[in-house]
Design an enzyme around this catalytic site. Structure first.
Site, PDB file in Angstrom:
ATOM      1  N   ASP A   7       0.833  -2.481  -9.840  1.00 54.83           N
ATOM      2  CA  ASP A   7       0.767  -1.906  -8.416  1.00 54.83           C
ATOM      3  C   ASP A   7       1.180  -2.691  -7.523  1.00 54.83           C
ATOM      4  O   ASP A   7       0.363  -3.524  -6.929  1.00 54.83           O
ATOM      5  CB  ASP A   7      -0.475  -1.056  -8.017  1.00 54.83           C
ATOM      6  CG  ASP A   7      -0.111  -0.067  -6.814  1.00 54.83           C
ATOM      7  OD1 ASP A   7       0.989   0.311  -6.652  1.00 54.83           O
ATOM      8  OD2 ASP A   7      -0.990  -0.272  -5.865  1.00 54.83           O
ATOM      9  N   GLU A  67       5.036  -0.178 -10.997  1.00 54.66           N
ATOM     10  CA  GLU A  67       5.412   1.037 -10.140  1.00 54.66           C
ATOM     11  C   GLU A  67       6.593   0.808  -9.519  1.00 54.66           C
ATOM     12  O   GLU A  67       6.686  -0.383  -8.614  1.00 54.66           O
ATOM     13  CB  GLU A  67       4.107   1.449  -9.373  1.00 54.66           C
ATOM     14  CG  GLU A  67       4.427   2.801  -8.687  1.00 54.66           C
ATOM     15  CD  GLU A  67       3.277   3.466  -8.339  1.00 54.66           C
ATOM     16  OE1 GLU A  67       2.792   4.428  -8.524  1.00 54.66           O
ATOM     17  OE2 GLU A  67       2.423   2.772  -7.493  1.00 54.66           O
ATOM     18  N   ASP A 140      -5.430   0.099  -5.479  1.00 57.63           N
ATOM     19  CA  ASP A 140      -4.533  -0.409  -6.073  1.00 57.63           C
ATOM     20  C   ASP A 140      -4.813  -0.698  -7.576  1.00 57.63           C
ATOM     21  O   ASP A 140      -3.849  -0.743  -8.394  1.00 57.63           O
ATOM     22  CB  ASP A 140      -3.905  -1.850  -5.238  1.00 57.63           C
ATOM     23  CG  ASP A 140      -4.011  -1.605  -3.858  1.00 57.63           C
ATOM     24  OD1 ASP A 140      -2.939  -1.479  -3.359  1.00 57.63           O
ATOM     25  OD2 ASP A 140      -5.169  -1.494  -3.116  1.00 57.63           O
TER      26      ASP A 140
END
Length: 163
Positions: A7, A67, A140
């Protein structure tokens, strides 16, 4: 298959490493790479690169799932986070590891089965899939593990999402 989920972020970059065999997951490691806002951007990016390189050397993942960025307000923040994302991609590319990217919608679908799932639903599914005692913090980290789970569930369809 060992998957590193990322992330991306400049202040906090979440990562999660899972092993996926058949239909079962084994959590190998997870955490966050933290950088100090007082440091120059170049130093922050170097820290992210160096720490990711250590993780890549230690776990030797078969795939890196990252991501995509989703920003609709602050362009300056999006640019800096995009730089951190680029550094993460570069670290994996330098190790010749296959890199896959997923939108937030794809991650939600791959983990919960519903593209408009709430953050709490995703976190609970991460905890359940990985048989964890608690939801990983900060958020996260849970998000990075969700990206890895998403890749395990959907990345086998070929290189549709491969960078």
């Amino acid at each position: 298959m060992i998957i590193l989920g990322i992330d991306p972020g400049i202040a906090i970059l979440g990562y999660g490493i899972v092993e996926y065999n058949g239909n079962s997951f084994k959590t190998l490691d997870y955490g966050a790479i933290l950088t100090d806002a007082k440091d120059a951007t170049a130093l922050r990016l170097k820290k992210i690169y160096d720490e990711l390189e250590e993780i890549l050397c230690l776990y030797k993942p078969d795939a890196v799932a990252i991501e995509e960025l989703f920003f609709n307000k602050n362009a300056k923040t999006a640019i800096v986070v995009g730089q951190a994302r680029g550094v993460a991609i570069l670290a994996a590319a330098n190790k010749d590891i296959d890199i896959f990217e997923y939108t937030p919608l794809q991650v939600k679908q791959g983990v919960v089965g519903y593209g408009r799932a709430e953050k709490k639903q995703i976190q609970m599914m991460v905890k359940t899939f990985l048989n964890l005692k608690a939801i990983p913090k900060p958020d996260d980290v849970a998000d990075a593990l969700a990206v890895a789970i998403c890749h395990a569930h959907t990345g086998r369809m070929g290189n549709i999402f491969k960078l």
